[in-house]
Design a protein around this motif. Structure first.
Motif, PDB file in Angstrom:
ATOM      1  N   SER A 108       0.686  -1.319   0.075  1.00 30.69           N
ATOM      2  CA  SER A 108       0.111   0.059  -0.154  1.00 30.69           C
ATOM      3  C   SER A 108       1.042   1.167   0.012  1.00 30.69           C
ATOM      4  O   SER A 108       0.311   2.438  -0.347  1.00 30.69           O
ATOM      5  CB  SER A 108      -1.056   0.085   1.231  1.00 30.69           C
ATOM      6  OG  SER A 108      -0.208   0.374   2.262  1.00 30.69           O
ATOM      7  N   VAL A 109       2.230   1.298   0.302  1.00 29.01           N
ATOM      8  CA  VAL A 109       3.093   2.256   0.439  1.00 29.01           C
ATOM      9  C   VAL A 109       3.820   2.370  -0.842  1.00 29.01           C
ATOM     10  O   VAL A 109       4.900   3.331  -1.021  1.00 29.01           O
ATOM     11  CB  VAL A 109       3.673   2.289   1.647  1.00 29.01           C
ATOM     12  CG1 VAL A 109       2.843   2.801   2.980  1.00 29.01           C
ATOM     13  CG2 VAL A 109       4.647   1.162   2.069  1.00 29.01           C
ATOM     14  N   SER A 110       4.037   1.327  -1.469  1.00 31.83           N
ATOM     15  CA  SER A 110       4.916   1.098  -2.751  1.00 31.83           C
ATOM     16  C   SER A 110       4.042   0.239  -3.722  1.00 31.83           C
ATOM     17  O   SER A 110       4.541  -0.838  -4.140  1.00 31.83           O
ATOM     18  CB  SER A 110       6.186   0.522  -2.395  1.00 31.83           C
ATOM     19  OG  SER A 110       5.919  -0.864  -1.790  1.00 31.83           O
ATOM     20  N   LEU A 118      11.515   4.191 -10.823  1.00 28.52           N
ATOM     21  CA  LEU A 118      10.568   4.037  -9.710  1.00 28.52           C
ATOM     22  C   LEU A 118      10.518   2.837  -8.860  1.00 28.52           C
ATOM     23  O   LEU A 118       9.933   2.819  -7.958  1.00 28.52           O
ATOM     24  CB  LEU A 118       8.991   4.303 -10.105  1.00 28.52           C
ATOM     25  CG  LEU A 118       8.624   5.731 -10.841  1.00 28.52           C
ATOM     26  CD1 LEU A 118       7.678   5.933 -11.508  1.00 28.52           C
ATOM     27  CD2 LEU A 118       8.883   6.808  -9.531  1.00 28.52           C
ATOM     28  N   SER A 119      10.972   1.839  -9.676  1.00 29.15           N
ATOM     29  CA  SER A 119      10.636   0.368  -8.844  1.00 29.15           C
ATOM     30  C   SER A 119      11.917  -0.250  -9.546  1.00 29.15           C
ATOM     31  O   SER A 119      12.843   0.270 -10.385  1.00 29.15           O
ATOM     32  CB  SER A 119       9.534  -0.031  -9.364  1.00 29.15           C
ATOM     33  OG  SER A 119       9.475  -1.380  -8.422  1.00 29.15           O
ATOM     34  N   PHE A 599       8.443   1.462   5.080  1.00 27.63           N
ATOM     35  CA  PHE A 599       7.188   2.617   5.407  1.00 27.63           C
ATOM     36  C   PHE A 599       7.534   3.917   5.667  1.00 27.63           C
ATOM     37  O   PHE A 599       6.670   4.588   5.712  1.00 27.63           O
ATOM     38  CB  PHE A 599       6.398   1.754   6.740  1.00 27.63           C
ATOM     39  CG  PHE A 599       5.548   0.528   6.489  1.00 27.63           C
ATOM     40  CD1 PHE A 599       4.578   0.646   5.812  1.00 27.63           C
ATOM     41  CD2 PHE A 599       6.114  -0.581   6.995  1.00 27.63           C
ATOM     42  CE1 PHE A 599       3.755  -0.330   5.629  1.00 27.63           C
ATOM     43  CE2 PHE A 599       5.413  -1.721   6.662  1.00 27.63           C
ATOM     44  CZ  PHE A 599       4.170  -1.797   6.096  1.00 27.63           C
ATOM     45  N   GLU A 600       8.814   4.274   5.231  1.00 31.78           N
ATOM     46  CA  GLU A 600       8.972   5.708   5.558  1.00 31.78           C
ATOM     47  C   GLU A 600       8.619   6.349   4.088  1.00 31.78           C
ATOM     48  O   GLU A 600       8.631   7.509   4.055  1.00 31.78           O
ATOM     49  CB  GLU A 600      10.608   5.983   5.754  1.00 31.78           C
ATOM     50  CG  GLU A 600      10.945   5.421   7.136  1.00 31.78           C
ATOM     51  CD  GLU A 600      12.492   5.437   7.345  1.00 31.78           C
ATOM     52  OE1 GLU A 600      13.092   5.934   6.271  1.00 31.78           O
ATOM     53  OE2 GLU A 600      12.900   5.199   8.154  1.00 31.78           O
ATOM     54  N   GLY A 601       8.345   5.338   3.140  1.00 29.38           N
ATOM     55  CA  GLY A 601       8.101   6.096   1.826  1.00 29.38           C
ATOM     56  C   GLY A 601       6.682   6.346   1.664  1.00 29.38           C
ATOM     57  O   GLY A 601       5.895   6.029   2.514  1.00 29.38           O
ATOM     58  N   GLU A 602       6.354   7.118   0.567  1.00 24.72           N
ATOM     59  CA  GLU A 602       4.842   7.301   0.255  1.00 24.72           C
ATOM     60  C   GLU A 602       4.625   6.848  -1.275  1.00 24.72           C
ATOM     61  O   GLU A 602       5.543   7.115  -2.128  1.00 24.72           O
ATOM     62  CB  GLU A 602       4.338   8.924   0.614  1.00 24.72           C
ATOM     63  CG  GLU A 602       4.601   9.341   1.779  1.00 24.72           C
ATOM     64  CD  GLU A 602       3.931  10.975   1.999  1.00 24.72           C
ATOM     65  OE1 GLU A 602       3.957  11.359   0.796  1.00 24.72           O
ATOM     66  OE2 GLU A 602       4.146  11.247   2.977  1.00 24.72           O
TER      67      GLU A 602
END
Length: 751
Positions: A108-110, A118-119, A599-602
């Motif tokens: 959900s965050v990536s 991006l990935s 989980f630090e990313g958005e």
């Protein structure tokens, strides 16, 4: 966040498990939980196998409905033969739900289904396969990167994901991430169930073993992060003196703030060393991940055979027969796992308490002479080999269309670059910290009757031999060859060991095989990356087989009732607790760093968590996103042409569009990613590569001929095409602009 979809998919998975519960109970009648932990994998496997077979006549809803009907009818027919335990299923369902929600939170965050920057990984391959399967009328589907030809890849896992997507009526951009979570949860639940079943047979703490098995398969990482932490904590001078690390090495300047989840997957030079947590953090819906719950299902069926008494011949034969469709499923989901299923059958039949001769008709078995010593070993192993070969042949016949059409053929190379001892210990050391004391403790009992001088001579000679092999450059053979021999001996003399040791043995064998043989990869010939895929796909299987084995072994090390008679129970408990603390700390350190940092990313393209895998396109590539959506709305699967070849980067300004219009819609392009050279061969690949250039840059007559030859309906001209080619196709009189946003134009070919 799409909580409704999350609930829908979770209910769907549990409903499939409930429908399969009687079938699973019949297959695993001697398991403590009646096979409840494997109900969901059994249900998914049934849907996949039946869906694949029916799909060659009519894929989509016909294949799905027939598969569900077969599942329900099979369970109904076997209900009287199954001991259904609803409480056990509730326990398994809880484990599944926790694991499922864990990956949902991660994705959900990536959520991006994107290439670099991006990935990372091959998400465009996986999503493209999912999209083209959802549009396929029959199997095999058309290759979205090689228009006019069927897929030349193992697509069984994507096929199952497509059926589940159809079943739930979910948009593919959400289904990708929800299917990913389901495969992970099935794997974790399977490891939980298998470790618990083996531990229950040993009268060891069942839930402890099951929980540890789930931890090792779903949370644990290799020791690369632990190694970096030790180097960071110790003085540089001590590290340089104790190792061969040079004084100016980059690792000496590493600090915890430099942690990257990626580093632990690239430990052994020229290889990929993935493990489940890394793979699911990375987020590819890839074959080597989707096959893992079915590999554990094959292992569980082998254990079910192991537990069935010798007198119950029919039940034992049926247990082995049940492995056949699972092995066939592994062939189409991840062909690398297909021979492993045969190896599990071979080891199980060879080492199970029952005589393999009793699988034969009674009249034939009676004629086989009883032997002893080495002759008996050859007799059992020979019969086991015959059973394994027959099982693989039948499994291969079950999915014969795959071998004839979609499977790619590659040669086998020998003696690739070998792994060093240090990297091997970093990759496998967490498991070895459990297996070494476990096997050593069991080995002490059969050595009790050997005179001291002879025992010292045996141990000393073996140690010297191992050192000699190591110095000769065969570190893996020195390490795992010794463990393999010990495990083989203990299984043969049955010194307080069971199926967990067979799983260890299988893993030791796989690690050794890839040190001496590899599948030749065309793009890696002549370089030190020649065994990259072989180690990559094999090590994941090793991890999956070792996880439940480690759960059982560590639980028994912690249980004083499991101490050998020659060992003081209190000392055994202290040693077991020490081993457990070290193992859990060192293998859990990766998750301790990787999960919080993740989980630090958005998510890109949205202000809140989401499972929309293509949301980023409207933010990063807004004009192309609209063009791709327009193409996606066209009826059927129109053939398009885009810049070729695509690759791991979506960098339009550099001429690489990553074949996005084909990958994100499933509509076939004349030539997509450079992987097609590996799938099709250099000649076919180069021919299409040149043809795409001619379509964009050639004369009108040349362009017309090629547009007709490939049946192109839409010509995509975006930033990548304008950067790569001197575009003349826009002047073609048969082309009409059907869609335009900024610099992106989609031309329709008028005939």
């Amino acid at each position: 966040m799409e909580y409704g979809l999350v609930a829908l998919w979770l209910v769907m998975y549990l409903a499939v498990g409930l429908a399969a519960l009687p079938l699973s109970g019949a297959l695993f009648s001697r398991f403590h939980d009646g096979g409840a932990a494997f109900a969901i994998p059994v249900g998914l496997a049934t849907v996949a196998v039946v869906g694949y077979l029916v799909g060659h006549v009519a894929f989509g809803w016909p294949a799905l409905l027939v598969a569900l009907a077969v599942l329900v009818l099979a369970s109904a027919a076997l209900r009287d033969y199954a001991d259904i335990d609803e409480r056990a299923f509730a326990e398994a369902a809880a484990v599944f739900a926790v694991a499922f929600c864990f990956v949902v939170a991660i994705r959900s965050v990536s959520p991006a289904i994107a290439p670099l920057p991006l990935s990372t990984g091959e998400k465009f391959l996986d999503f493209g396969l999912l999209r083209t399967l959802l549009q396929a009328g029959t199997l095999p589907p058309e290759d979205m990167w090689f228009a006019g030809e069927s897929v030349r890849y193992y697509y069984g896992g994507h096929m199952l994901a497509a059926l589940l997507t159809l079943f739930t009526g979910t948009a593919p951009r959400f289904a990708y991430n929800l299917a990913l979570a389901g495969f992970y949860a099935s794997l974790v639940t399977g490891a939980y169930g298998l470790a618990g079943a083996i531990a229950a047979n040993h009268d060891a703490p069942r839930r402890l073993a099951a929980g540890l098995g789930a931890f090792f398969v779903g949370v644990a990482g290799n020791l690369e992060t632990t190694g970096r932490m030790l180097v960071w904590l110790l003085p540089d001078s001590a590290v340089v003196a104790a190792t061969d690390i040079p004084a100016d090495a980059e690792v000496l300047s590493w600090t915890p703030s430099d942690f990257s989840y990626w580093d632990s997957s690239r430990v052994i030079d020229g290889t990929i060393n993935e493990f489940p947590l890394f793979a699911w953090l990375n987020g590819d819906l890839h074959a080597h991940m989707m096959s893992t719950p079915f590999l554990l299902l094959a292992a569980a069926l082998c254990y079910s055979y192991w537990r069935t008494p010798e007198t119950e011949r029919t039940r034992r034969r049926l247990r082995l027969a049940a492995v056949v469709p699972i092995a066939g499923l592994l062939a189409i989901v991840n062909t690398w796992s297909f021979p492993t299923a045969g190896g599990l059958v071979l080891l199980t039949v060879a080492f199970a308490p029952s005589d393999p001769a009793t699988l034969l008709p009674a009249s034939v078995a009676a004629r086989l002479p009883t032997r002893s010593g080495l002759a008996e070993e050859f007799r059992r192993d020979g019969l086991a080999l015959a059973v394994a070969v027959v099982a693989l042949l039948l499994a291969g016949l079950l999915v014969l269309p795959f071998w004839l059409g979609s499977a790619s053929s590659r040669g086998v190379g020998l003696f690739p670059p070998r792994s060093g001892l240090g990297p091997l210990l970093l990759v496998h050391g967490g498991f070895l910290l459990v297996f070494a004391p476990y096997l050593a403790g069991r080995l002490s009992k059969p050595l009790e009757g050997i005179p001291t001088d002879r025992g010292v001579a045996v141990v000393g000679g073996t140690t010297l031999l191992a050192f000699g092999v190591w110095f000769a450059g065969f570190a893996a053979l020195a390490l795992f060859g010794l463990l393999l021999a010990v495990a083989w001996l203990l299984l043969r003399i049955r010194s307080d060991v069971g199926f967990e040791t067979l799983l260890m043995l299988a893993g030791f064998g796989l690690v050794l095989i890839v040190e001496f043989a590899h599948v030749v990869e065309p793009q890696y010939q002549g370089s030190n990356l020649e065994r990259l895929n072989t180690v990559f796909k094999t090590y994941m299987q090793v991890w999956v087989l070792w996880a439940p084995a480690a759960g059982v072994a560590l639980a028994r090390l912690l249980d004083p009732a499991e101490a050998l008679s020659s060992v003081d129970s209190s000392a055994w408990r202290i040693a077991g607790v020490a081993v457990a603390c070290v193992v859990l700390l060192t293998t859990g350190l990766y998750a301790g760093f990787a999960v919080p940092s993740h989980f630090e990313g958005e998510p890109v393209g949205t202000d809140s968590p989401t499972l929309d895998g293509t949301a980023y396109t409207h933010t990063v590539f807004p004009e192309e996103a609209e063009a791709i959506e327009w193409l996606d709305a066209r009826e059927g699967q129109p053939t398009i042409v885009t810049a070729a070849p695509g690759g791991y980067w979506w960098r339009p300004e550099e001429g690489d569009g990553a074949s996005a219009p084909a990958s994100l819609t499933g509509n076939p392009t004349v030539l997509g990613w450079f992987h097609e050279e590996q799938y099709r061969g250099e000649a076919a690949y180069e021919k299409r590569l040149g043809d795409v250039t001619t379509i964009y840059e050639g004369s009108t007559d040349e362009q017309t001929e090629l547009l007709d030859h490939y049946g192109v309906e839409y010509v995509y001209v975006g930033p990548a095409e304008r950067s790569r080619y001197d575009v003349t196709i826009e002047e073609h009189p048969a082309l009409e602009a059907a869609f335009q946003r900024g610099d992106v134009v989609v031309y329709e070919v008028r005939r």
